[in-house]
Design a protein around this motif. Structure first.
Motif, PDB file in Angstrom:
ATOM      1  N   GLN A 198       2.807   2.525  -9.099  1.00  0.00           N
ATOM      2  CA  GLN A 198       3.595   3.557  -9.923  1.00  0.00           C
ATOM      3  C   GLN A 198       4.715   4.144  -9.038  1.00  0.00           C
ATOM      4  O   GLN A 198       4.180   4.422  -7.893  1.00  0.00           O
ATOM      5  CB  GLN A 198       2.659   4.515 -10.530  1.00  0.00           C
ATOM      6  CG  GLN A 198       1.454   3.884 -11.388  1.00  0.00           C
ATOM      7  CD  GLN A 198       0.451   4.798 -11.995  1.00  0.00           C
ATOM      8  OE1 GLN A 198       0.909   5.965 -12.650  1.00  0.00           O
ATOM      9  NE2 GLN A 198      -0.867   4.667 -11.506  1.00  0.00           N
ATOM     10  N   GLN A 199       5.646   4.569  -9.724  1.00  0.00           N
ATOM     11  CA  GLN A 199       6.706   5.307  -8.967  1.00  0.00           C
ATOM     12  C   GLN A 199       6.106   6.572  -8.270  1.00  0.00           C
ATOM     13  O   GLN A 199       6.604   6.873  -7.186  1.00  0.00           O
ATOM     14  CB  GLN A 199       7.556   5.889  -9.882  1.00  0.00           C
ATOM     15  CG  GLN A 199       8.635   4.953 -10.608  1.00  0.00           C
ATOM     16  CD  GLN A 199       9.582   4.450  -9.399  1.00  0.00           C
ATOM     17  OE1 GLN A 199       9.999   5.160  -8.331  1.00  0.00           O
ATOM     18  NE2 GLN A 199       9.714   2.998  -9.315  1.00  0.00           N
ATOM     19  N   ASP A 200       5.186   7.281  -8.743  1.00  0.00           N
ATOM     20  CA  ASP A 200       4.526   8.435  -8.138  1.00  0.00           C
ATOM     21  C   ASP A 200       3.547   8.383  -7.405  1.00  0.00           C
ATOM     22  O   ASP A 200       2.718   9.263  -7.185  1.00  0.00           O
ATOM     23  CB  ASP A 200       4.645   9.563  -9.248  1.00  0.00           C
ATOM     24  CG  ASP A 200       3.717   9.125 -10.273  1.00  0.00           C
ATOM     25  OD1 ASP A 200       3.386  10.024 -11.290  1.00  0.00           O
ATOM     26  OD2 ASP A 200       3.184   7.986 -10.419  1.00  0.00           O
ATOM     27  N   ALA A 201       3.043   6.959  -7.246  1.00  0.00           N
ATOM     28  CA  ALA A 201       1.705   6.849  -6.422  1.00  0.00           C
ATOM     29  C   ALA A 201       1.944   7.294  -4.839  1.00  0.00           C
ATOM     30  O   ALA A 201       2.968   7.144  -4.480  1.00  0.00           O
ATOM     31  CB  ALA A 201       1.418   5.534  -6.546  1.00  0.00           C
ATOM     32  N   GLU A 202       0.896   7.812  -4.379  1.00  0.00           N
ATOM     33  CA  GLU A 202       1.080   7.997  -2.925  1.00  0.00           C
ATOM     34  C   GLU A 202       0.594   6.649  -2.134  1.00  0.00           C
ATOM     35  O   GLU A 202      -0.460   5.969  -2.591  1.00  0.00           O
ATOM     36  CB  GLU A 202      -0.133   8.984  -2.659  1.00  0.00           C
ATOM     37  CG  GLU A 202       0.471  10.454  -2.822  1.00  0.00           C
ATOM     38  CD  GLU A 202      -0.607  11.401  -2.637  1.00  0.00           C
ATOM     39  OE1 GLU A 202      -1.314  12.126  -3.498  1.00  0.00           O
ATOM     40  OE2 GLU A 202      -1.391  11.320  -1.491  1.00  0.00           O
ATOM     41  N   TYR A 255      11.777  -0.284  -0.040  1.00  0.00           N
ATOM     42  CA  TYR A 255      12.039   0.351  -1.301  1.00  0.00           C
ATOM     43  C   TYR A 255      10.883   1.353  -1.863  1.00  0.00           C
ATOM     44  O   TYR A 255      11.062   2.050  -2.819  1.00  0.00           O
ATOM     45  CB  TYR A 255      12.566  -0.527  -2.366  1.00  0.00           C
ATOM     46  CG  TYR A 255      11.270  -1.380  -2.821  1.00  0.00           C
ATOM     47  CD1 TYR A 255      11.036  -2.564  -1.981  1.00  0.00           C
ATOM     48  CD2 TYR A 255      10.018  -1.054  -3.614  1.00  0.00           C
ATOM     49  CE1 TYR A 255       9.829  -3.592  -2.331  1.00  0.00           C
ATOM     50  CE2 TYR A 255       9.194  -1.848  -3.987  1.00  0.00           C
ATOM     51  CZ  TYR A 255       8.884  -3.084  -3.127  1.00  0.00           C
ATOM     52  OH  TYR A 255       7.881  -3.663  -3.649  1.00  0.00           O
ATOM     53  N   LEU A 256       9.835   1.320  -1.084  1.00  0.00           N
ATOM     54  CA  LEU A 256       8.766   2.503  -1.280  1.00  0.00           C
ATOM     55  C   LEU A 256       8.593   3.632  -0.194  1.00  0.00           C
ATOM     56  O   LEU A 256       8.714   3.237   1.057  1.00  0.00           O
ATOM     57  CB  LEU A 256       7.428   1.443  -1.411  1.00  0.00           C
ATOM     58  CG  LEU A 256       7.298   0.630  -2.537  1.00  0.00           C
ATOM     59  CD1 LEU A 256       6.119  -0.232  -2.333  1.00  0.00           C
ATOM     60  CD2 LEU A 256       7.294   1.291  -3.737  1.00  0.00           C
ATOM     61  N   PRO A 257       8.016   4.598  -0.764  1.00  0.00           N
ATOM     62  CA  PRO A 257       7.732   5.940   0.089  1.00  0.00           C
ATOM     63  C   PRO A 257       6.547   5.614   0.913  1.00  0.00           C
ATOM     64  O   PRO A 257       5.847   6.188   0.291  1.00  0.00           O
ATOM     65  CB  PRO A 257       8.013   6.958  -0.774  1.00  0.00           C
ATOM     66  CG  PRO A 257       7.453   6.651  -1.896  1.00  0.00           C
ATOM     67  CD  PRO A 257       7.901   4.938  -2.285  1.00  0.00           C
ATOM     68  N   VAL A 258       6.542   4.906   1.992  1.00  0.00           N
ATOM     69  CA  VAL A 258       4.960   4.788   2.377  1.00  0.00           C
ATOM     70  C   VAL A 258       4.853   5.496   3.832  1.00  0.00           C
ATOM     71  O   VAL A 258       5.827   5.725   4.441  1.00  0.00           O
ATOM     72  CB  VAL A 258       5.061   3.202   3.018  1.00  0.00           C
ATOM     73  CG1 VAL A 258       3.601   2.712   3.756  1.00  0.00           C
ATOM     74  CG2 VAL A 258       5.127   2.164   1.986  1.00  0.00           C
ATOM     75  N   HIS A 259       3.689   6.430   3.698  1.00  0.00           N
ATOM     76  CA  HIS A 259       3.407   6.975   4.802  1.00  0.00           C
ATOM     77  C   HIS A 259       2.733   6.161   5.878  1.00  0.00           C
ATOM     78  O   HIS A 259       1.518   5.826   5.645  1.00  0.00           O
ATOM     79  CB  HIS A 259       2.306   8.093   4.197  1.00  0.00           C
ATOM     80  CG  HIS A 259       2.689   9.008   3.240  1.00  0.00           C
ATOM     81  ND1 HIS A 259       3.472  10.318   3.364  1.00  0.00           N
ATOM     82  CD2 HIS A 259       2.630   8.796   1.661  1.00  0.00           C
ATOM     83  CE1 HIS A 259       3.613  10.768   2.284  1.00  0.00           C
ATOM     84  NE2 HIS A 259       3.267   9.987   1.219  1.00  0.00           N
TER      85      HIS A 259
END
Ligand code: APR
Length: 232
Positions: free
Chosen positions: A190-194, A208-212
């Motif tokens: 999902q867009q807002d998944a961590e 394209y994903l905000p991956v920590h």
């Protein structure tokens, strides 16, 4: 409870002593993938492939889950967890995880050569039980490892994608994200998944994903992430 989905690969079992595939010294430096991990290789030389997996199954007796497997299981107390693994070992089960999807099959199971995904053909083997040439499945065809080989469909990819699409948190541990369709599962987040990724040398991380990224070994990275995810 929030939903936490793990996507694990060979790297999570590395510290248990099971070699990965693509690191230096990995399995694919010792064997040709097309000979021992493809459906064509199986039809070319079934005995070679059956013995390759007999050897890997025997190794299960000598290895134990490590702290990373145990911390993954321990998070079931705090989250609705699902482990989607590319691994065919049984270390997640032995560490106590209770909801596991094996995308690429399981060393501890065997099935029919003619109908490998027919549930009536799938049998559970003991750790030290080899598959013998001439041994038959229920349908009378040669018993074969319950492994998804290159060139075969991945029947569990849909349920796995469903899990990722519902996750509040996705944790990727120890996979080079080289092999599809498994590597494409992150695109269902999902867009807002961590999203967290634990790997000492992360690669193929989708831009394209905000991956920590936690650039550490699985045991160290999971200790750090466990603290963060259970801080009340
Ligand atoms: N902790 C965490 N990650 C590690 C560790 C460790 N101690 N050691 C290595 N790694 C990482 C590597 O940096 C690499 O990114 O684990 C990953 C292992 O990658 P691969 O060997 O390609 O294994 P995997 O991604 O699981 O392979 C996928 O390929 O051959 C097929 O079916 C086989 O399921 C397998 C699939």
């Amino acid at each position: 409870m929030k939903k936490l989905v793990f996507l694990t690969g060979a790297g999570i079992s590395a510290e248990s002593g099971i070699t990965t595939f693509r690191d230096s010294g990995g399995l694919w430096e010792q064997y040709r993938v097309e000979d021992v991990a493809s459906i064509q290789g199986y039809y070319r030389d079934p005995e070679l492939v059956i013995n390759f997996y007999n050897e890997r199954r025997r190794q299960l007796k000598e290895v134990q889950p490590n702290d990373a497997h145990r911390l993954v299981a321990a998070l079931e107390k705090y989250y609705d967890c699902c482990v989607v693994t590319q691994n065919v070992d049984n270390l997640h089960e032995r560490a106590g995880s209770t909801h596991i999807i094996h995308l690429h099959g399981e060393l501890t199971k065997a099935t029919s050569t003619s109908n490998p995904n027919d549930p009536r053909q799938i049998v559970t083997l003991k750790d030290d039980q080899d598959i013998q040439m001439g041994e038959k499945a229920a349908d009378g065809s040669q018993l074969r490892p319950f492994i998804v080989w290159f060139g075969e469909a991945v029947p569990m990819i849909e349920p796995a994608a469903e899990e990722v699409s519902k996750a509040d948190i996705v944790v990727v541990i120890g996979t080079s994200l080289n092999v599809y369709p498994a590597a494409g599962l992150l695109s269902y987040a999902q867009q807002d998944a961590e999203i967290y990724l634990i790997d000492p040398s992360p690669n193929n991380v989708p831009g394209y994903l905000p991956v920590h990224i936690i650039a550490k070994k699985a045991t160290e990275g999971m200790k750090e992430l466990y603290q963060q995810l259970t801080r009340s």
